[in-house]
Design a protein around this motif. Structure first.
Motif, PDB file in Angstrom:
ATOM      1  N   GLN A   1       1.429   2.299  -3.578  1.00  0.00           N
ATOM      2  CA  GLN A   1       0.336   2.433  -4.531  1.00  0.00           C
ATOM      3  C   GLN A   1      -0.089   3.890  -4.685  1.00  0.00           C
ATOM      4  O   GLN A   1      -0.115   4.649  -3.707  1.00  0.00           O
ATOM      5  CB  GLN A   1      -0.883   1.627  -4.063  1.00  0.00           C
TER       6      GLN A   1
ATOM      7  N   PRO B   1      -5.436  -4.726   5.674  1.00  0.00           N
ATOM      8  CA  PRO B   1      -5.030  -3.709   4.699  1.00  0.00           C
ATOM      9  C   PRO B   1      -6.124  -3.346   3.699  1.00  0.00           C
ATOM     10  O   PRO B   1      -6.269  -2.178   3.327  1.00  0.00           O
ATOM     11  CB  PRO B   1      -3.827  -4.348   4.012  1.00  0.00           C
ATOM     12  N   SER B   2      -6.921  -4.323   3.284  1.00  0.00           N
ATOM     13  CA  SER B   2      -7.965  -4.045   2.290  1.00  0.00           C
ATOM     14  C   SER B   2      -9.051  -3.117   2.814  1.00  0.00           C
ATOM     15  O   SER B   2      -9.776  -2.505   2.028  1.00  0.00           O
ATOM     16  CB  SER B   2      -8.602  -5.363   1.830  1.00  0.00           C
ATOM     17  N   ASN B   3      -9.157  -2.993   4.135  1.00  0.00           N
ATOM     18  CA  ASN B   3     -10.183  -2.132   4.729  1.00  0.00           C
ATOM     19  C   ASN B   3      -9.614  -0.891   5.401  1.00  0.00           C
ATOM     20  O   ASN B   3     -10.372  -0.065   5.927  1.00  0.00           O
ATOM     21  CB  ASN B   3     -11.005  -2.908   5.765  1.00  0.00           C
TER      22      ASN B   3
ATOM     23  N   ARG C   1     -13.610   4.966   0.145  1.00  0.00           N
ATOM     24  CA  ARG C   1     -13.991   4.307  -1.106  1.00  0.00           C
ATOM     25  C   ARG C   1     -15.180   4.984  -1.763  1.00  0.00           C
ATOM     26  O   ARG C   1     -15.254   5.107  -2.981  1.00  0.00           O
ATOM     27  CB  ARG C   1     -14.342   2.836  -0.840  1.00  0.00           C
TER      28      ARG C   1
ATOM     29  N   ARG D   1     -11.073   2.142   3.865  1.00  0.00           N
ATOM     30  CA  ARG D   1     -12.413   1.886   3.338  1.00  0.00           C
ATOM     31  C   ARG D   1     -13.316   3.114   3.407  1.00  0.00           C
ATOM     32  O   ARG D   1     -14.173   3.306   2.545  1.00  0.00           O
ATOM     33  CB  ARG D   1     -13.049   0.731   4.115  1.00  0.00           C
TER      34      ARG D   1
ATOM     35  N   GLU E   1      -5.560   4.601  -6.460  1.00  0.00           N
ATOM     36  CA  GLU E   1      -5.810   3.159  -6.413  1.00  0.00           C
ATOM     37  C   GLU E   1      -6.220   2.709  -5.014  1.00  0.00           C
ATOM     38  O   GLU E   1      -6.687   1.595  -4.828  1.00  0.00           O
ATOM     39  CB  GLU E   1      -4.562   2.389  -6.847  1.00  0.00           C
ATOM     40  N   LEU E   2      -6.044   3.591  -4.046  1.00  0.00           N
ATOM     41  CA  LEU E   2      -6.366   3.277  -2.658  1.00  0.00           C
ATOM     42  C   LEU E   2      -7.716   3.821  -2.227  1.00  0.00           C
ATOM     43  O   LEU E   2      -8.257   3.391  -1.200  1.00  0.00           O
ATOM     44  CB  LEU E   2      -5.280   3.835  -1.728  1.00  0.00           C
TER      45      LEU E   2
ATOM     46  N   MET F   1       0.815  -1.218   0.000  1.00  0.00           N
ATOM     47  CA  MET F   1       0.000   0.000   0.000  1.00  0.00           C
ATOM     48  C   MET F   1       0.846   1.264   0.000  1.00  0.00           C
ATOM     49  O   MET F   1       0.465   2.273  -0.578  1.00  0.00           O
ATOM     50  CB  MET F   1      -0.918   0.025   1.223  1.00  0.00           C
TER      51      MET F   1
END
Length: 234
Positions: A4, A46-48, A54, A51, A8-9, A1
């Motif tokens: 990036q 990491p994916s959240n 988004r 969030r 993209e984040l 991350m």
């Protein structure tokens, strides 16, 4: 991350709004990488982590400010007060939020804590600190997140509609920690009360009717209402 591109984040308009604090964000992400390298579990996944950003900045209508993520593994999902839809039981603060939602609007409490439906309607569920070490509440405070989230709140409050007027917005501040962002809100309509924690809910959160008041204020600003009802299951 950490490497990036911002767009993209998070949503592109959020990436543009947070560009001035990108250095701060990269520094925090570097700190988190060091935490993991040191054998610590960092929450949320990491994916959240980002969030809350988004959903497009342009669509934000309500800001609900939290403190930092739940430190229990499996709970934090990157939205303040929310937990993973499979988490049972839900945290007590969220259970109290549901109690007030029922008292305010007559909506039934849910057994799950997935608040994604609120986020999809422009409710920004933003913690002041976006990460935590598992088992260590408040462990990532003063590590740089505050500058990032302050910039996010400022960006939300400075948006304008097509006619140049301030974009519709209501801020909900629960507890002293959330009250600390009031200087960033300018002329934004604010609903403030005690925190929904079991330690303080009976001292002003219960009976504060935040959900109906948000809708009244949004309607007065010409922006409709939020449908606060959550699905029975996520």
């Amino acid at each position: 991350m950490a490497r990036q591109p911002l767009d993209e984040l998070m949503a592109p308009d959020w990436a543009a709004a947070l560009a001035p604090v990108e250095t701060n964000l990269r520094a925090v992400l570097g700190f988190l990488a060091a935490e993991v390298a040191g054998g610590h579990e960092v929450l949320p996944a990491p994916s959240n982590l980002l969030r809350a950003f988004r959903q497009p900045l342009a669509g934000v209508r309500v800001l609900i400010v939290g403190q930092d993520p739940y430190p229990t593994p499996g709970h934090a999902v990157g939205l303040s007060f929310a937990v993973d839809g499979a988490t049972r039981p839900i945290p007590r603060s969220l259970a109290n939020i549901y109690k007030e939602l029922e008292a305010d609007l007559g909506l039934p409490p849910r057994v799950h804590g997935d608040l994604g439906r609120w986020a999809e309607q422009g409710v920004l569920l933003l913690n002041r600190v976006l990460s935590v070490r598992a088992g260590g509440a408040g462990s990532h405070r003063r590590k740089g997140w505050e500058a990032v989230t302050a910039a996010a709140i400022t960006a939300v409050t400075h948006r304008c509609s097509d006619d140049g007027a301030p974009a519709p917005l209501v801020a909900v501040l629960w507890g002293k920690e959330a009250e600390g962002v009031r200087p960033l809100l300018g002329s934004t309509a604010v609903i403030a009360s005690a925190h929904p924690s079991p330690l303080s809910a009976s001292r002003g959160f219960f009976g504060s009717r935040p959900f109906s008041r948000v809708n009244e204020l949004l309607t007065a600003q010409g922006d409709g209402t939020v449908d606060w009802e959550l699905p029975p299951l996520p």
